[in-house]
Design a protein around this motif. Structure first.
Motif, PDB file in Angstrom:
ATOM      1  N   SER A   1       0.816  -1.215   0.000  1.00 61.67           N
ATOM      2  CA  SER A   1       0.000   0.000   0.000  1.00 61.67           C
ATOM      3  C   SER A   1       0.848   1.264   0.000  1.00 61.67           C
ATOM      4  N   GLY A   2       2.148   1.128   0.330  1.00 59.75           N
ATOM      5  CA  GLY A   2       3.036   2.285   0.390  1.00 59.75           C
ATOM      6  C   GLY A   2       3.182   2.873   1.770  1.00 59.75           C
TER       7      GLY A   2
ATOM      8  N   VAL B   1      -5.720   3.861   5.255  1.00 58.10           N
ATOM      9  CA  VAL B   1      -4.777   4.314   6.271  1.00 58.10           C
ATOM     10  C   VAL B   1      -5.162   5.716   6.728  1.00 58.10           C
ATOM     11  N   SER B   2      -5.096   5.954   8.020  1.00 59.53           N
ATOM     12  CA  SER B   2      -5.335   7.285   8.573  1.00 59.53           C
ATOM     13  C   SER B   2      -4.249   7.589   9.598  1.00 59.53           C
TER      14      SER B   2
ATOM     15  N   ARG C   1       7.653   9.666  -1.935  1.00 58.46           N
ATOM     16  CA  ARG C   1       8.226   8.604  -1.104  1.00 58.46           C
ATOM     17  C   ARG C   1       7.253   7.431  -0.973  1.00 58.46           C
ATOM     18  N   ILE C   2       5.968   7.749  -0.803  1.00 59.00           N
ATOM     19  CA  ILE C   2       4.955   6.703  -0.680  1.00 59.00           C
ATOM     20  C   ILE C   2       4.894   5.880  -1.966  1.00 59.00           C
ATOM     21  N   LEU C   3       4.866   6.566  -3.123  1.00 59.23           N
ATOM     22  CA  LEU C   3       4.807   5.862  -4.404  1.00 59.23           C
ATOM     23  C   LEU C   3       6.047   5.003  -4.618  1.00 59.23           C
TER      24      LEU C   3
ATOM     25  N   LEU D   1       8.509  -0.299  -5.315  1.00 55.95           N
ATOM     26  CA  LEU D   1       9.561  -1.277  -5.040  1.00 55.95           C
ATOM     27  C   LEU D   1       8.983  -2.559  -4.450  1.00 55.95           C
ATOM     28  N   ALA D   2       8.045  -2.410  -3.516  1.00 55.83           N
ATOM     29  CA  ALA D   2       7.443  -3.581  -2.871  1.00 55.83           C
ATOM     30  C   ALA D   2       6.603  -4.370  -3.864  1.00 55.83           C
ATOM     31  N   ALA D   3       5.806  -3.678  -4.667  1.00 60.60           N
ATOM     32  CA  ALA D   3       4.924  -4.355  -5.617  1.00 60.60           C
ATOM     33  C   ALA D   3       5.720  -5.076  -6.699  1.00 60.60           C
TER      34      ALA D   3
END
Length: 269
Positions: free
Chosen positions: A6-7, A33-34, A70-72, A77-79
């Motif tokens: 999800s980032g 996410v919150s 940074r989130i993207l 990288l994870a995906a």
């Protein structure tokens, strides 16, 4: 795994976040996410089709500059590591939304048809051609609109009048400073895809090449300390690219354009 995909790992580590995970069906999950700096953060992760849809990403005005990128990057990288094919989103325009431009600059791509439609209307509004009318009096084809855009210098050298419109994508438009500037001025909402699959020759996708080059340049500019990205406040609810960001992205896109033009001249593209 769902958090990485999800980032979430791109968020500041010294804050607390609430994560809500909902199983939809057929191996599909919704992650919401919150917490600090987040207005809305929602993803649909599909393990059946190996795709991720980023439904929403809105940050508060006090969010650190560069946080969205940074989130993207963390998510991509994870995906990619987990074998996912793509990340997609609706790149919105209008009001406070600037994703139509920002996500394109950060490596998202997709069909060129929306840009062709916008340019066609631009031709009409500027009086160069009546709306929907081509040079021979019939309806103007997308191929003809592409020709006008090529003549206007919006595409790199490898996009020629012999190039079929079906082979042209949004990332081709981002390859030139003029194309990127035109889209920033006239762009609209479009369906964007961040490609995670390697190309046929084994090299990373354009999406991964752009964001990886940008991150490396950013790390060099900030003494390799990613936390220094957050030295300023974004002061906007959407992802804002600073002048420094745009300069570094210009470098990244120009490097990729030169590489693609070289391959084209060698007959390998």
């Amino acid at each position: 795994t769902l958090l990485r995909l999800s980032g979430v790992y791109g968020l500041p580590t010294d804050d607390d976040y609430d994560v809500d995970i909902e199983y939809k069906d057929n191996d599909v999950y919704r992650v919401n996410v919150s917490g600090a700096y987040i207005e809305n953060f929602d993803r649909i992760i599909d393990f059946n089709n190996m795709t991720i849809y980023n439904s929403h990403l809105g940050l508060t005005r006090d969010a650190p500059s560069g946080l969205g990128t940074r989130i993207l990057y963390s998510q991509a990288l994870a995906a990619k590591a987990d074998g996912f094919d793509s990340i997609s989103c609706t790149a919105a325009a209008g009001g406070t939304y600037n994703g139509y431009y920002t996500w394109a600059r950060l490596g998202y791509s997709g069909s060129i048809h929306t840009a062709l439609h916008v340019y066609k209307r631009h031709l009409s509004s500027s009086g160069q051609l009546p709306l929907n009318v081509g040079p021979s009096g019939g309806r103007m084809s997308q191929q003809a609109v592409l020709g006008f855009m090529i003549d206007d210098g919006l595409f790199p050298e490898y996009i020629t009048h012999e190039t079929d419109v079906s082979d042209v994508v949004m990332s081709d438009l981002m390859m030139t400073n003029k194309g990127a500037a035109w889209w920033k001025k006239y762009g609209v909402t479009w369906t964007a895809t961040f490609d995670l699959e390697d190309q046929n020759d084994g090299s990373p996708s354009r999406s991964m090449q752009i964001i990886s080059s940008y991150v490396k340049l950013k790390q060099i500019a900030r003494d390799k300390e990613i936390d220094k990205w957050a030295s300023t406040v974004a002061d906007a609810p959407e992802i804002i690219l600073t002048e420094e960001d745009l300069h570094l992205l210009d470098i990244a896109w120009n490097m990729l354009r030169k590489k693609e033009v070289k391959l084209w001249r060698m007959g390998l593209r």
